[in-house]
Design a protein around this motif. Structure first.
Motif, PDB file in Angstrom:
ATOM      1  N   GLU A  95     -34.353  47.473  88.283  1.00 31.13           N
ATOM      2  CA  GLU A  95     -35.376  47.084  89.257  1.00 31.13           C
ATOM      3  C   GLU A  95     -34.783  46.205  90.350  1.00 31.13           C
ATOM      4  O   GLU A  95     -35.070  46.388  91.537  1.00 31.13           O
ATOM      5  N   ALA A  96     -33.944  45.232  89.956  1.00 31.45           N
ATOM      6  CA  ALA A  96     -33.312  44.344  90.929  1.00 31.45           C
ATOM      7  C   ALA A  96     -32.403  45.122  91.867  1.00 31.45           C
ATOM      8  O   ALA A  96     -32.381  44.889  93.090  1.00 31.45           O
ATOM      9  N   ALA A  97     -31.642  46.072  91.310  1.00 29.96           N
ATOM     10  CA  ALA A  97     -30.738  46.878  92.129  1.00 29.96           C
ATOM     11  C   ALA A  97     -31.512  47.765  93.089  1.00 29.96           C
ATOM     12  O   ALA A  97     -31.129  47.930  94.254  1.00 29.96           O
ATOM     13  N   PHE A 126     -29.037  48.956  95.925  1.00 29.75           N
ATOM     14  CA  PHE A 126     -27.691  48.780  95.394  1.00 29.75           C
ATOM     15  C   PHE A 126     -27.431  49.789  94.278  1.00 29.75           C
ATOM     16  O   PHE A 126     -28.250  49.934  93.364  1.00 29.75           O
ATOM     17  N   ASN A 127     -26.309  50.495  94.339  1.00 31.11           N
ATOM     18  CA  ASN A 127     -25.934  51.429  93.283  1.00 31.11           C
ATOM     19  C   ASN A 127     -25.204  50.679  92.170  1.00 31.11           C
ATOM     20  O   ASN A 127     -24.241  49.945  92.447  1.00 31.11           O
ATOM     21  N   LYS A 184     -27.328  28.188  93.965  1.00 36.09           N
ATOM     22  CA  LYS A 184     -27.161  29.185  95.029  1.00 36.09           C
ATOM     23  C   LYS A 184     -25.943  28.909  95.900  1.00 36.09           C
ATOM     24  O   LYS A 184     -25.139  29.815  96.183  1.00 36.09           O
ATOM     25  N   GLU A 185     -25.776  27.666  96.337  1.00 35.71           N
ATOM     26  CA  GLU A 185     -24.646  27.350  97.211  1.00 35.71           C
ATOM     27  C   GLU A 185     -23.325  27.566  96.490  1.00 35.71           C
ATOM     28  O   GLU A 185     -22.347  28.039  97.087  1.00 35.71           O
ATOM     29  N   ARG A 186     -23.285  27.225  95.218  1.00 33.30           N
ATOM     30  CA  ARG A 186     -22.046  27.402  94.456  1.00 33.30           C
ATOM     31  C   ARG A 186     -21.727  28.882  94.276  1.00 33.30           C
ATOM     32  O   ARG A 186     -20.565  29.293  94.387  1.00 33.30           O
ATOM     33  N   LYS A 187     -22.731  29.679  94.001  1.00 34.01           N
ATOM     34  CA  LYS A 187     -22.493  31.110  93.867  1.00 34.01           C
ATOM     35  C   LYS A 187     -22.053  31.718  95.191  1.00 34.01           C
ATOM     36  O   LYS A 187     -21.159  32.579  95.230  1.00 34.01           O
ATOM     37  N   THR A 188     -22.666  31.281  96.279  1.00 31.38           N
ATOM     38  CA  THR A 188     -22.293  31.795  97.592  1.00 31.38           C
ATOM     39  C   THR A 188     -20.827  31.519  97.898  1.00 31.38           C
ATOM     40  O   THR A 188     -20.109  32.377  98.428  1.00 31.38           O
ATOM     41  N   SER A 189     -20.358  30.324  97.546  1.00 27.52           N
ATOM     42  CA  SER A 189     -18.960  29.969  97.803  1.00 27.52           C
ATOM     43  C   SER A 189     -18.004  30.677  96.849  1.00 27.52           C
ATOM     44  O   SER A 189     -16.865  30.989  97.216  1.00 27.52           O
ATOM     45  N   ASN A 192     -27.129  37.981  90.161  1.00 26.40           N
ATOM     46  CA  ASN A 192     -25.951  37.913  91.029  1.00 26.40           C
ATOM     47  C   ASN A 192     -25.846  39.081  92.006  1.00 26.40           C
ATOM     48  O   ASN A 192     -25.022  39.050  92.923  1.00 26.40           O
ATOM     49  N   LEU A 193     -26.666  40.102  91.832  1.00 25.75           N
ATOM     50  CA  LEU A 193     -26.520  41.305  92.642  1.00 25.75           C
ATOM     51  C   LEU A 193     -26.658  41.031  94.140  1.00 25.75           C
ATOM     52  O   LEU A 193     -25.982  41.663  94.961  1.00 25.75           O
ATOM     53  N   SER A 194     -27.513  40.093  94.492  1.00 28.62           N
ATOM     54  CA  SER A 194     -27.754  39.831  95.915  1.00 28.62           C
ATOM     55  C   SER A 194     -26.553  39.198  96.615  1.00 28.62           C
ATOM     56  O   SER A 194     -26.499  39.166  97.850  1.00 28.62           O
TER      57      SER A 194
END
Length: 218
Positions: free
Chosen positions: A88-90, A95-96, A39-44, A63-65
């Motif tokens: 479903e996640a979108a 999210f479009n 999570k931290e790596r994706k955030t950065s 990754n959508l979030s």
């Protein structure tokens, strides 16, 4: 074509679909621990995103979030059993999204039209890395970025590398074509990006613990 050949092809098709369906279910239900670990790596990594974002192999949408709401998101996902999870996640995020069925080595997007291409745990399974990188470079705008987090082969000659090579056949079936022993960084360095910055790190998961993450610029 004989009846035997037709039956054989039908069986292979059914078997392939079962594998794809199983993998989609596994990714939807069993990736929470991995996502927590990175999570931290994706955030950065997913910072300053804008405009047209194309994600290859978005899977079930983990990754959508991380994306801002004002981008134009396109997902190229070859496994049709992922699509319902993606939608479903979108929907949960409001999210479009634009889901396109296709492959990373033949991306459904115009030349020089994408600001950022994203790939996480995808390059291990594409049939042709060189063709995939050519397509990424084709669709990116000049100065556009390719963001990636990928698991890779362990160092040559190590015990883990031997394990990765041994389990590759069953791993490919369960992982929808995933190669646990792929030297992805070598192909990246030869792909022709104008700038490439990446780092190696270890994720707390057996077999696929070696990872790289970084940014390549057209």
């Amino acid at each position: 074509m004989t009846e035997k050949q037709t039956c054989g092809q039908s069986a292979n098709y059914i078997c392939s679909n079962c594998g794809k369906r199983l993998f989609a279910w596994m990714m939807a239900k069993g990736s929470a621990e991995y996502e927590k670990a990175v999570k931290e790596r994706k955030t950065s990594l997913f910072t300053n995103l804008h405009g047209n974002i194309l994600e290859i192999g978005p899977g079930t949408g983990p990754n959508l979030s991380y994306y801002p709401q004002d981008i134009n998101w396109i997902g190229v996902e070859p496994n049709p059993f992922m699509h319902s999870y993606l939608r479903e996640a979108a929907e949960q995020l409001g999210f479009n999204i634009d889901i396109r069925t296709g492959t990373a080595d033949s991306i459904d997007a115009s030349d020089n039209s994408i600001d950022t291409v994203v790939s996480t745990l995808v390059l291990c399974s594409v049939p042709n890395l060189a063709a995939t990188f050519r397509e990424i470079l084709r669709v990116l705008k000049p100065g556009g970025r390719f963001l990636f987090i990928e698991h890779i082969a362990a160092p040559s000659g190590t015990f883990l590398r031997r394990v990765q090579s041994t389990v590759r056949p069953i791993w490919q079936f369960l992982g929808d074509g995933c190669h646990p022993d792929r030297e992805t960084w070598v192909a990246l360095e030869q792909a022709g990006f104008s700038k490439l910055n990446y780092e190696h790190f270890e994720a707390p998961f057996p077999i696929v613990s070696p990872h790289i993450m970084g940014v390549a610029t057209k």
